[in-house]
Write a protein that holds these residues in place. Structure first.
Motif, PDB file in Angstrom:
ATOM      1  N   MET A   1       0.832  -1.182   0.000  1.00  0.00           N
ATOM      2  CA  MET A   1       0.000   0.000   0.000  1.00  0.00           C
ATOM      3  C   MET A   1       0.878   1.247   0.000  1.00  0.00           C
ATOM      4  O   MET A   1       1.906   1.291   0.649  1.00  0.00           O
ATOM      5  CB  MET A   1      -0.890   0.023   1.233  1.00  0.00           C
ATOM      6  N   THR A   2       0.400   2.237  -0.689  1.00  0.00           N
ATOM      7  CA  THR A   2       1.085   3.508  -0.770  1.00  0.00           C
ATOM      8  C   THR A   2       0.686   4.371   0.421  1.00  0.00           C
ATOM      9  O   THR A   2      -0.467   4.395   0.813  1.00  0.00           O
ATOM     10  CB  THR A   2       0.681   4.229  -2.073  1.00  0.00           C
ATOM     11  N   LYS A   3       1.660   5.086   0.968  1.00  0.00           N
ATOM     12  CA  LYS A   3       1.359   5.990   2.077  1.00  0.00           C
ATOM     13  C   LYS A   3       0.695   7.238   1.510  1.00  0.00           C
ATOM     14  O   LYS A   3       1.166   7.821   0.540  1.00  0.00           O
ATOM     15  CB  LYS A   3       2.635   6.358   2.816  1.00  0.00           C
ATOM     16  N   LEU A   4      -0.411   7.622   2.126  1.00  0.00           N
ATOM     17  CA  LEU A   4      -1.144   8.802   1.693  1.00  0.00           C
ATOM     18  C   LEU A   4      -0.881   9.955   2.647  1.00  0.00           C
ATOM     19  O   LEU A   4      -0.647   9.747   3.837  1.00  0.00           O
ATOM     20  CB  LEU A   4      -2.654   8.512   1.682  1.00  0.00           C
ATOM     21  N   GLY A   5      -0.976  11.162   2.119  1.00  0.00           N
ATOM     22  CA  GLY A   5      -0.873  12.345   2.956  1.00  0.00           C
ATOM     23  C   GLY A   5      -2.141  12.507   3.791  1.00  0.00           C
ATOM     24  O   GLY A   5      -3.133  11.799   3.587  1.00  0.00           O
ATOM     25  N   PRO A   6      -2.148  13.437   4.717  1.00  0.00           N
ATOM     26  CA  PRO A   6      -3.296  13.623   5.611  1.00  0.00           C
ATOM     27  C   PRO A   6      -4.620  13.901   4.890  1.00  0.00           C
ATOM     28  O   PRO A   6      -5.655  13.357   5.278  1.00  0.00           O
ATOM     29  CB  PRO A   6      -2.893  14.814   6.480  1.00  0.00           C
ATOM     30  N   LYS A   7      -4.591  14.711   3.841  1.00  0.00           N
ATOM     31  CA  LYS A   7      -5.828  15.017   3.120  1.00  0.00           C
ATOM     32  C   LYS A   7      -6.374  13.781   2.418  1.00  0.00           C
ATOM     33  O   LYS A   7      -7.582  13.523   2.424  1.00  0.00           O
ATOM     34  CB  LYS A   7      -5.605  16.141   2.116  1.00  0.00           C
ATOM     35  N   ARG A   8      -5.484  13.026   1.806  1.00  0.00           N
ATOM     36  CA  ARG A   8      -5.919  11.796   1.111  1.00  0.00           C
ATOM     37  C   ARG A   8      -6.390  10.742   2.111  1.00  0.00           C
ATOM     38  O   ARG A   8      -7.327  10.004   1.837  1.00  0.00           O
ATOM     39  CB  ARG A   8      -4.784  11.233   0.249  1.00  0.00           C
ATOM     40  N   GLU A   9      -5.737  10.662   3.265  1.00  0.00           N
ATOM     41  CA  GLU A   9      -6.172   9.722   4.309  1.00  0.00           C
ATOM     42  C   GLU A   9      -7.574  10.086   4.785  1.00  0.00           C
ATOM     43  O   GLU A   9      -8.402   9.209   5.028  1.00  0.00           O
ATOM     44  CB  GLU A   9      -5.210   9.710   5.503  1.00  0.00           C
ATOM     45  N   ALA A  10      -7.841  11.377   4.916  1.00  0.00           N
ATOM     46  CA  ALA A  10      -9.174  11.824   5.321  1.00  0.00           C
ATOM     47  C   ALA A  10     -10.210  11.436   4.268  1.00  0.00           C
ATOM     48  O   ALA A  10     -11.301  10.955   4.605  1.00  0.00           O
ATOM     49  CB  ALA A  10      -9.182  13.334   5.558  1.00  0.00           C
ATOM     50  N   LEU A  11      -9.863  11.620   2.982  1.00  0.00           N
ATOM     51  CA  LEU A  11     -10.769  11.203   1.908  1.00  0.00           C
ATOM     52  C   LEU A  11     -10.949   9.686   1.914  1.00  0.00           C
ATOM     53  O   LEU A  11     -12.054   9.190   1.703  1.00  0.00           O
ATOM     54  CB  LEU A  11     -10.239  11.657   0.547  1.00  0.00           C
ATOM     55  N   ALA A  12      -9.870   8.964   2.154  1.00  0.00           N
ATOM     56  CA  ALA A  12      -9.950   7.503   2.203  1.00  0.00           C
ATOM     57  C   ALA A  12     -10.913   7.066   3.306  1.00  0.00           C
ATOM     58  O   ALA A  12     -11.713   6.150   3.108  1.00  0.00           O
ATOM     59  CB  ALA A  12      -8.564   6.900   2.429  1.00  0.00           C
TER      60      ALA A  12
END
Length: 91
Positions: free
Chosen positions: A1-12
């Motif tokens: 899995m690719t590490k996501l930034g905080p904004k993308r983690e929130a969307l995830a």
């Protein structure tokens, strides 16, 4: 899995809660994009990064079976099933 930034983690997290509530098999990537007011491409990228590809509606049973067979042979870690979602979206 690719590490996501905080904004993308929130969307995830928003994608995950929406899909859990409605059922992964009952929701399409476009449904998610429309409800969250983001692009379908962003949804696809997040699903790929989180390893959630193939869960949403529109994923064919044949593709799910193929993925299961690869995983059973120990190839699942080397085979990114999410790419199949991207290919299907491009059709």
């Amino acid at each position: 899995m690719t590490k996501l930034g905080p904004k993308r983690e929130a969307l995830a997290y928003r994608i995950w809660t929406m899909a859990q509530r409605r059922g992964w098999e009952n929701i399409t990537q476009q449904d998610i994009a429309d409800e969250l007011r983001i692009s379908a491409g962003s949804v696809s990228q997040i699903l790929i990064a989180k390893g959630w590809g193939g869960r949403t509606a529109g994923t064919t049973d044949e593709r799910r079976e193929h993925t299961s067979q690869l995983a059973a042979k120990g190839r699942g870690a080397r085979f990114d099933t999410n790419i199949l979602d991207v290919v299907e979206m491009m059709r």
